[in-house]
Design a protein around this motif. Structure first.
Motif, PDB file in Angstrom:
ATOM      1  N   LEU A  46       0.849  -1.186   0.000  1.00  0.00           N
ATOM      2  CA  LEU A  46       0.000   0.000   0.000  1.00  0.00           C
ATOM      3  C   LEU A  46       0.887   1.239   0.000  1.00  0.00           C
ATOM      4  O   LEU A  46       1.666   1.459   0.926  1.00  0.00           O
ATOM      5  CB  LEU A  46      -0.908  -0.002   1.230  1.00  0.00           C
ATOM      6  N   ALA A  47       0.779   2.034  -1.064  1.00  0.00           N
ATOM      7  CA  ALA A  47       1.592   3.242  -1.207  1.00  0.00           C
ATOM      8  C   ALA A  47       0.702   4.462  -1.050  1.00  0.00           C
ATOM      9  O   ALA A  47      -0.303   4.611  -1.763  1.00  0.00           O
ATOM     10  CB  ALA A  47       2.271   3.261  -2.577  1.00  0.00           C
ATOM     11  N   LEU A  48       1.049   5.332  -0.096  1.00  0.00           N
ATOM     12  CA  LEU A  48       0.245   6.507   0.204  1.00  0.00           C
ATOM     13  C   LEU A  48       1.011   7.764  -0.176  1.00  0.00           C
ATOM     14  O   LEU A  48       2.135   7.974   0.290  1.00  0.00           O
ATOM     15  CB  LEU A  48      -0.113   6.537   1.688  1.00  0.00           C
ATOM     16  N   TYR A  49       0.388   8.604  -1.004  1.00  0.00           N
ATOM     17  CA  TYR A  49       1.056   9.825  -1.473  1.00  0.00           C
ATOM     18  C   TYR A  49       0.193  11.044  -1.185  1.00  0.00           C
ATOM     19  O   TYR A  49      -1.038  11.022  -1.338  1.00  0.00           O
ATOM     20  CB  TYR A  49       1.323   9.755  -2.981  1.00  0.00           C
ATOM     21  N   ASP A  50       0.858  12.119  -0.781  1.00  0.00           N
ATOM     22  CA  ASP A  50       0.195  13.416  -0.665  1.00  0.00           C
ATOM     23  C   ASP A  50       1.273  14.489  -0.627  1.00  0.00           C
ATOM     24  O   ASP A  50       2.452  14.188  -0.411  1.00  0.00           O
ATOM     25  CB  ASP A  50      -0.684  13.490   0.579  1.00  0.00           C
ATOM     26  N   LEU A  51       0.876  15.715  -0.819  1.00  0.00           N
ATOM     27  CA  LEU A  51       1.841  16.819  -0.788  1.00  0.00           C
ATOM     28  C   LEU A  51       2.448  16.978   0.596  1.00  0.00           C
ATOM     29  O   LEU A  51       3.581  17.421   0.749  1.00  0.00           O
ATOM     30  CB  LEU A  51       1.168  18.124  -1.223  1.00  0.00           C
ATOM     31  N   ARG A  52       1.669  16.611   1.610  1.00  0.00           N
ATOM     32  CA  ARG A  52       2.177  16.638   2.990  1.00  0.00           C
ATOM     33  C   ARG A  52       1.367  15.634   3.814  1.00  0.00           C
ATOM     34  O   ARG A  52       0.189  15.396   3.540  1.00  0.00           O
ATOM     35  CB  ARG A  52       2.068  18.037   3.586  1.00  0.00           C
ATOM     36  N   GLY A  53       2.012  15.062   4.805  1.00  0.00           N
ATOM     37  CA  GLY A  53       1.298  14.224   5.760  1.00  0.00           C
ATOM     38  C   GLY A  53       1.197  12.746   5.462  1.00  0.00           C
ATOM     39  O   GLY A  53       0.812  11.967   6.343  1.00  0.00           O
ATOM     40  N   ALA A  54       1.527  12.324   4.258  1.00  0.00           N
ATOM     41  CA  ALA A  54       1.357  10.916   3.909  1.00  0.00           C
ATOM     42  C   ALA A  54       2.235   9.966   4.736  1.00  0.00           C
ATOM     43  O   ALA A  54       1.775   8.893   5.132  1.00  0.00           O
ATOM     44  CB  ALA A  54       1.595  10.695   2.417  1.00  0.00           C
ATOM     45  N   PRO A  55       3.504  10.313   5.024  1.00  0.00           N
ATOM     46  CA  PRO A  55       4.309   9.404   5.854  1.00  0.00           C
ATOM     47  C   PRO A  55       3.678   9.168   7.231  1.00  0.00           C
ATOM     48  O   PRO A  55       3.753   8.051   7.768  1.00  0.00           O
ATOM     49  CB  PRO A  55       5.648  10.131   5.963  1.00  0.00           C
ATOM     50  N   GLY A  56       3.056  10.196   7.793  1.00  0.00           N
ATOM     51  CA  GLY A  56       2.411  10.033   9.091  1.00  0.00           C
ATOM     52  C   GLY A  56       1.202   9.126   9.009  1.00  0.00           C
ATOM     53  O   GLY A  56       0.989   8.271   9.894  1.00  0.00           O
ATOM     54  N   LYS A  71       3.841   2.318   2.880  1.00  0.00           N
ATOM     55  CA  LYS A  71       4.853   3.366   2.804  1.00  0.00           C
ATOM     56  C   LYS A  71       4.190   4.676   2.406  1.00  0.00           C
ATOM     57  O   LYS A  71       3.275   4.695   1.574  1.00  0.00           O
ATOM     58  CB  LYS A  71       5.942   2.998   1.791  1.00  0.00           C
ATOM     59  N   GLY A  72       4.649   5.762   3.013  1.00  0.00           N
ATOM     60  CA  GLY A  72       4.120   7.074   2.703  1.00  0.00           C
ATOM     61  C   GLY A  72       5.125   7.918   1.955  1.00  0.00           C
ATOM     62  O   GLY A  72       6.329   7.863   2.238  1.00  0.00           O
ATOM     63  N   TYR A  73       4.639   8.699   0.997  1.00  0.00           N
ATOM     64  CA  TYR A  73       5.525   9.487   0.144  1.00  0.00           C
ATOM     65  C   TYR A  73       5.011  10.918   0.008  1.00  0.00           C
ATOM     66  O   TYR A  73       3.803  11.165  -0.028  1.00  0.00           O
ATOM     67  CB  TYR A  73       5.601   8.883  -1.264  1.00  0.00           C
ATOM     68  N   GLY A  74       5.941  11.839  -0.103  1.00  0.00           N
ATOM     69  CA  GLY A  74       5.643  13.216  -0.444  1.00  0.00           C
ATOM     70  C   GLY A  74       6.291  13.541  -1.785  1.00  0.00           C
ATOM     71  O   GLY A  74       6.873  12.661  -2.428  1.00  0.00           O
ATOM     72  N   PRO A  75       6.214  14.791  -2.217  1.00  0.00           N
ATOM     73  CA  PRO A  75       6.767  15.147  -3.528  1.00  0.00           C
ATOM     74  C   PRO A  75       8.288  15.132  -3.587  1.00  0.00           C
ATOM     75  O   PRO A  75       8.869  15.102  -4.682  1.00  0.00           O
ATOM     76  CB  PRO A  75       6.224  16.566  -3.766  1.00  0.00           C
ATOM     77  N   GLU A  76       8.958  15.140  -2.437  1.00  0.00           N
ATOM     78  CA  GLU A  76      10.412  15.135  -2.434  1.00  0.00           C
ATOM     79  C   GLU A  76      10.935  13.750  -2.813  1.00  0.00           C
ATOM     80  O   GLU A  76      10.281  12.734  -2.638  1.00  0.00           O
ATOM     81  CB  GLU A  76      10.954  15.535  -1.053  1.00  0.00           C
ATOM     82  N   GLU A  77      12.155  13.725  -3.345  1.00  0.00           N
ATOM     83  CA  GLU A  77      12.860  12.486  -3.700  1.00  0.00           C
ATOM     84  C   GLU A  77      12.024  11.584  -4.609  1.00  0.00           C
ATOM     85  O   GLU A  77      11.980  10.365  -4.439  1.00  0.00           O
ATOM     86  CB  GLU A  77      13.266  11.719  -2.436  1.00  0.00           C
ATOM     87  N   GLU A  78      11.364  12.207  -5.599  1.00  0.00           N
ATOM     88  CA  GLU A  78      10.547  11.471  -6.581  1.00  0.00           C
ATOM     89  C   GLU A  78       9.528  10.563  -5.890  1.00  0.00           C
ATOM     90  O   GLU A  78       9.308   9.426  -6.297  1.00  0.00           O
ATOM     91  CB  GLU A  78      11.445  10.649  -7.523  1.00  0.00           C
TER      92      GLU A  78
END
Length: 335
Positions: A46-56, A71-78
């Motif tokens: 499950l991959a969660l992406y948002d401009l902010r807050g996804a890792p949390g 895993k949570g991802y933001g716009p940084e580091e692709e």
């Protein structure tokens, strides 16, 4: 007549391994949707992406003891590339919510740009994935995704879905309140689009087709504009998020069941549909059977009443404009 509605989102125990990406995972829909997808036994990544807050959100959801990594991802580091790469299903609830007095179309300019950019990324990093579009206005955002992917040579009409399941859920609930029945046993096919008068519940195909006209008219209006109840009740703090998350999870679960080859997986969805294509309505929601390649079969609307015929005619004229608006947006903003 075909008005079966699948209720299989979490029913299978068959072993299947799928990566699901949620884009907009830290939002009001995205957070509960991410939790519900964590509970789906077909999801192993499950991959969660948002401009902010996804890792949390990912850290929080990851503590739920099911057999999947999160895993949570933001716009940084692709981060968007990492979230999408290898995804089998992408669910897109990203966008701004409605506020009091705001229609779904009022959201267009902001959400259209968000959806276009996310669709472009999906075309680059997971061109074979099934895309489930929740971002409003769905009547226009689905054509935006189609046009964006087509420009990249990555558009598969059988794998692009506008999620209209919330209209199905509302119809089941609202009709049970009128008829004093169990809502879990009510099956209502809702066709057309996902905004106001484009939402057409086919009450004549249920066991309640004999409702008095005043109750029928009120029921149809409530199904069409039920979202306004939530916007008003939240006093400007948001729109339907929890019920929409349930609707999105149910539909995505059905898509996964179809990919896994399960039989008779049927949902209504706003897709490129042949039903009214000759009349210039390229996208329309009807029941579809889902399979390993996405849409396996398109089903006819079935027998309808005179009132429903009028509602469908109105829906078609409105949808033509909504679809054209989405197509024009891509043409005017293409880089």
């Amino acid at each position: 007549m075909f008005n079966r509605v699948a209720r299989r989102a979490f029913s299978s125990t068959a072993a299947s391994n799928y990566k699901v990406a949620v884009l907009g995972a830290a939002g009001g829909i995205g957070q509960p949707l991410s939790l519900l997808m964590k509970l789906n036994n077909k999801v192993t990544d499950l991959a969660l992406y948002d401009l902010r807050g996804a890792p949390g959100v990912a850290a929080d959801v990851s503590h739920v003891p099911t057999n999947s990594t999160v895993k949570g991802y933001g716009p940084e580091e692709e981060g968007l590339k990492q979230a999408l790469s290898g995804a089998d299903v992408v669910i897109i609830p990203a966008g701004v919510p409605r506020k009091p007095g705001m229609s779904r179309d009022d959201l267009f300019n902001t959400n259209a740009s968000i959806v276009r950019d996310l669709a472009s990324a999906a075309g680059d990093y997971c061109p074979k994935a099934a895309l489930c579009i929740i971002s409003n206005p769905v009547n226009s955002t689905v054509p935006i995704v189609a046009e964006t992917l087509a420009k990249k040579g990555a558009y598969d009409p059988k794998k692009l879905f506008g999620v209209t399941t919330l209209d199905i859920l509302r119809a089941s609930r609202f009709i049970s309140e009128v008829a004093n029945t169990n809502p879990t046993q009510e099956k209502v096919s809702v066709v057309g689009g996902h905004s106001g008068v484009t939402i057409v519940p086919l009450i004549s195909q249920t066991t309640h087709k004999g409702l008095p006209k005043d109750k029928l008219d009120a029921l149809i209006n409530r199904i069409q504009f039920g979202g306004d109840e939530v916007v008003k009740a939240k006093n400007g703090a948001g729109s339907a998020t929890l019920s929409m998350a349930q609707a999105g999870a149910r539909f995505a679960g059905s898509v996964l069941n179809g990919l896994a080859g399960e039989a008779d997986v049927v949902e209504n969805s706003y897709v490129e549909n042949p039903v009214f294509a000759k009349e210039g309505v390229k996208f329309f929601s009807t029941p579809i059977t889902l399979g390993p390649e996405g849409v396996k079969e398109y089903h006819a609307i079935g027998e309808t009443s005179d009132l429903e015929d009028q509602l469908i005619a109105t829906a078609k004229e409105t949808l033509k404009k909504n679809i054209e608006k989405g197509v024009n947006f891509v043409e005017q903003t293409s880089k």
